[in-house]
Design a protein around this motif. Structure first.
Motif, PDB file in Angstrom:
ATOM      1  N   THR A 105       0.848  -1.192   0.000  1.00 11.84           N
ATOM      2  CA  THR A 105       0.000   0.000   0.000  1.00 11.84           C
ATOM      3  C   THR A 105       0.884   1.244   0.000  1.00 11.84           C
ATOM      4  O   THR A 105       1.734   1.410   0.887  1.00 11.84           O
ATOM      5  N   CYS A 126      -1.662   3.105 -10.911  1.00 13.14           N
ATOM      6  CA  CYS A 126      -2.212   1.820 -11.343  1.00 13.14           C
ATOM      7  C   CYS A 126      -2.168   1.673 -12.857  1.00 13.14           C
ATOM      8  O   CYS A 126      -1.942   0.571 -13.373  1.00 13.14           O
ATOM      9  N   GLU A 171      -5.068  -1.243  -7.303  1.00 17.49           N
ATOM     10  CA  GLU A 171      -6.348  -0.606  -7.012  1.00 17.49           C
ATOM     11  C   GLU A 171      -6.107   0.796  -6.470  1.00 17.49           C
ATOM     12  O   GLU A 171      -5.234   1.001  -5.610  1.00 17.49           O
ATOM     13  N   ASP A 173      -7.326   3.442  -4.116  1.00 22.38           N
ATOM     14  CA  ASP A 173      -8.190   3.626  -2.953  1.00 22.38           C
ATOM     15  C   ASP A 173      -8.245   5.125  -2.658  1.00 22.38           C
ATOM     16  O   ASP A 173      -7.540   5.630  -1.796  1.00 22.38           O
ATOM     17  N   GLY A 174      -9.067   5.828  -3.418  1.00 21.16           N
ATOM     18  CA  GLY A 174      -9.087   7.281  -3.340  1.00 21.16           C
ATOM     19  C   GLY A 174      -7.994   7.882  -4.219  1.00 21.16           C
ATOM     20  O   GLY A 174      -7.321   7.193  -4.983  1.00 21.16           O
ATOM     21  N   THR A 177      -3.980   6.890  -2.539  1.00 14.96           N
ATOM     22  CA  THR A 177      -3.575   5.582  -2.038  1.00 14.96           C
ATOM     23  C   THR A 177      -3.666   4.560  -3.168  1.00 14.96           C
ATOM     24  O   THR A 177      -4.733   4.365  -3.756  1.00 14.96           O
ATOM     25  N   VAL A 179      -2.871   0.520  -4.114  1.00 13.99           N
ATOM     26  CA  VAL A 179      -2.665  -0.794  -3.496  1.00 13.99           C
ATOM     27  C   VAL A 179      -2.267  -1.774  -4.596  1.00 13.99           C
ATOM     28  O   VAL A 179      -3.042  -2.046  -5.515  1.00 13.99           O
TER      29      VAL A 179
END
Length: 559
Positions: A105, A126, A171, A173-174, A177, A179
């Motif tokens: 992360t 990503c 991914e 995440d906002g 972030t 991941v």
């Protein structure tokens, strides 16, 4: 519970603070030289490059001359503290493993822009990871050498011996972030996230300029407009032009850089393939710096007022042994005799740059996995002769491959080094047949083919601060270069590569180092501090063991 990842994250945060202090002190030092420290000192650095860039898309590159240019234009998620192989924040301010090392992360910097004005964010990160994994053609995949090595393969052609590539998904995440999910833990992380090949590009620019278009015609490759004309990162300098007819690459300052702005207006890389010519141009003032000066030129350069900036040792020169080349080399006593026969201390003093040292293992002493508890073979002609006699190899003849038309930090003069080693071997009764082959004209191919050579000269400069980048690269699997099979070595290296727990990984790499020193698949010879030659008018270059010098802190005094 995984403890190591948390320790690494805390360490990285501390390094970030230390790096900020280093930059602050450096800025003060430059101010004392007449620079305001505002990042607006201006001027141009002309750097003498030893070779032409392959292209400007990081994922398709693996050579130092190209990486030197790209490092000024791009950032990676994690980077290295100036002058070391230690980690510090890059585009990510924090990173943390979970799920037994299979999930990473990244907390990302805010308010960062690519050179085309688009936003850097988790979706952009990503997009880069997905792009690398899904490179569409065999040509593209074959050119993404570092990605294929670290991540074990691609979506289209699958992976290495395990059948599956490491990467699974990324991914967002906002906004801030990202991941990254892996199929299994990889001991090279987090260090390998700092590789220049894994620099983050603008997804908008890549799509606009067809970044993935790589075609092959025979042995030649053609790259996209993105790679050749529109490279777009987040770094302190932006691409202006590459003029092959003038042998120059020009970068300009990125005034919207997220960190401390570059002090220079421009950096020009002037391609001068001959080292003597680079030396002459430095002394004439037409360039202000160049890499890998010949050790024979150190004194004359300094006598003429130039500076020699030595890097910390982070390489290894070794004598490769191909056990399939000559059946007698399968006898460990013969390999031990070769170890005893070579006067490594004299080799370092007489044939390598100042500061070179003899080595008894393949790992730098700064890396976890280095251990003093390895079997050692100090120079001894008597022991070498005794072992050869015990092995029934008193009339041993070895075909010794030595490269030509190349100079490396660990091997500035291959023929002189090869000659010194041949002399040592012949003093204990080993007959040496030296085969000289051009580096890019047969040598690299020949030493990878079983039975072509008996022994050969080769070396390695570390890419990042992980033991696997050294002994894992050499001995992690059966390779034609060495022609040996030792499951104990392979297993120890596989265990180390499959964990991100520092303590466990250190133990496994130490075990592997001990077994390698005992088995002797190759002979570690020397390490040499590579250097840069720099004009006295240039300030702010911090020599890196990874050759990872950044020019954003550089100033050039006006004439």
């Amino acid at each position: 519970m995984l403890h190591t990842g948390k320790k690494r994250v805390r360490k990285a945060a501390l390094i970030g603070l230390a790096g900020a202090l280093v930059v602050s002190v450096s800025a003060c030092a430059e101010s004392d030289r007449g620079d305001s420290g505002s990042g607006e000192s201006g001027g141009t650095l002309v750097f003498g490059a030893a070779g032409k860039p392959k292209n400007f898309d990081p994922i398709f590159n693996d050579d130092g001359e190209t990486f030197r240019i790209q490092r000024q234009m791009y950032d990676t998620l994690i980077t290295y503290k100036p002058g070391t192989a230690e980690l510090e924040p890059g585009l990510a301010t924090e990173w943390e493993p979970s799920n037994e090392g299979k999930t990473w992360t990244f907390t990302l910097r805010e308010d960062v822009k690519f050179h085309d004005g688009t936003d850097f964010n988790a979706e952009a990160v990503c997009a880069n990871f997905d792009r690398w994994h899904n490179l569409p053609s065999a040509a593209a995949q074959s050119q993404a050498i570092y990605y294929g090595d670290v991540f074990g393969g691609f979506a289209e052609n699958k992976g290495d011996a395990t059948g599956e590539p490491l990467y699974k998904s990324c991914e967002a995440d906002g906004e801030n972030t990202a991941v990254v999910n892996l199929g299994k833990a990889k001991g090279a992380f987090p260090d390998a996230f700092g590789l220049t090949s894994f620099s983050i590009s603008s997804p908008t620019a890549m799509e606009k300029h067809n970044a993935d278009e790589v075609t092959q015609t025979g042995g030649a490759f053609s790259y996209s407009d993105y790679a050749n004309k529109f490279p777009t990162g987040t770094g302190p300098f932006k691409f202006e032009s590459y003029k092959p007819q003038n042998n120059t690459v020009t970068l300009v300052r990125n005034d919207d850089y997220w960190g401390e702005k570059a002090k220079l207006d421009k950096v020009v890389f002037k391609i001068i393939e001959d080292e003597n010519a680079r030396k002459q141009e430095l002394e004439a003032g037409s360039i202000q710096a160049y890499d890998f000066p010949s050790p024979a030129h150190y004194q004359s350069l300094e006598d003429n007022g130039q500076k020699i900036l030595s890097r910390p040792n982070f390489n290894i020169l070794y004598l490769g042994i191909n056990q399939e080349g000559n059946p007698k080399l399968k006898d460990v006593r013969v390999r031990q005799a070769i170890q005893y026969a070579i006067n490594k201390k004299q080799l370092a003093q007489n044939q390598l740059p100042r500061g070179a040292t003899g080595r008894d293992q393949f790992l730098p002493d700064t890396l976890d996995g280095f251990t003093k508890d390895v079997e050692k073979f100090p120079y001894s002609q008597e022991d070498a002769k005794r072992l050869l006699k015990e092995a029934g190899a008193e009339n041993l003849t070895l075909k010794f491959y030595v490269p030509t038309e190349v100079s490396r930090p660990y091997l500035p003069n291959p023929q002189a080094v090869g000659g010194a080693i041949a002399d040592d071997l012949e003093k204990v009764g080993i007959k040496v047949e030296t085969v000289l082959r051009p580096w890019n004209g047969g040598f690299k191919d020949d030493v990878q083919k079983l039975g072509k050579q008996d022994i050969h000269l080769l070396g390695w400069t570390g890419d990042y601060g992980d033991a696997g980048n050294f002994i894992g690269t050499f001995f992690g699997r059966e390779k034609a270069e060495f022609g040996f099979n030792n499951p104990e070595i392979f297993d120890a290296l596989s265990r180390a590569d499959a964990t991100v727990d520092d303590a466990e990984q250190k133990k496994d790499y130490e075990e592997a180092a001990q077994k390698i020193a005992e088995f002797i698949p190759a002979v570690p010879l020397t390490s040499s501090p590579a250097a840069l030659a720099v004009s006295p008018k240039v300030h702010g270059i911090v020599p890196s063991p990874l050759t990872d010098e950044r020019f954003s802190t550089v100033t050039v005094e006006e004439s």
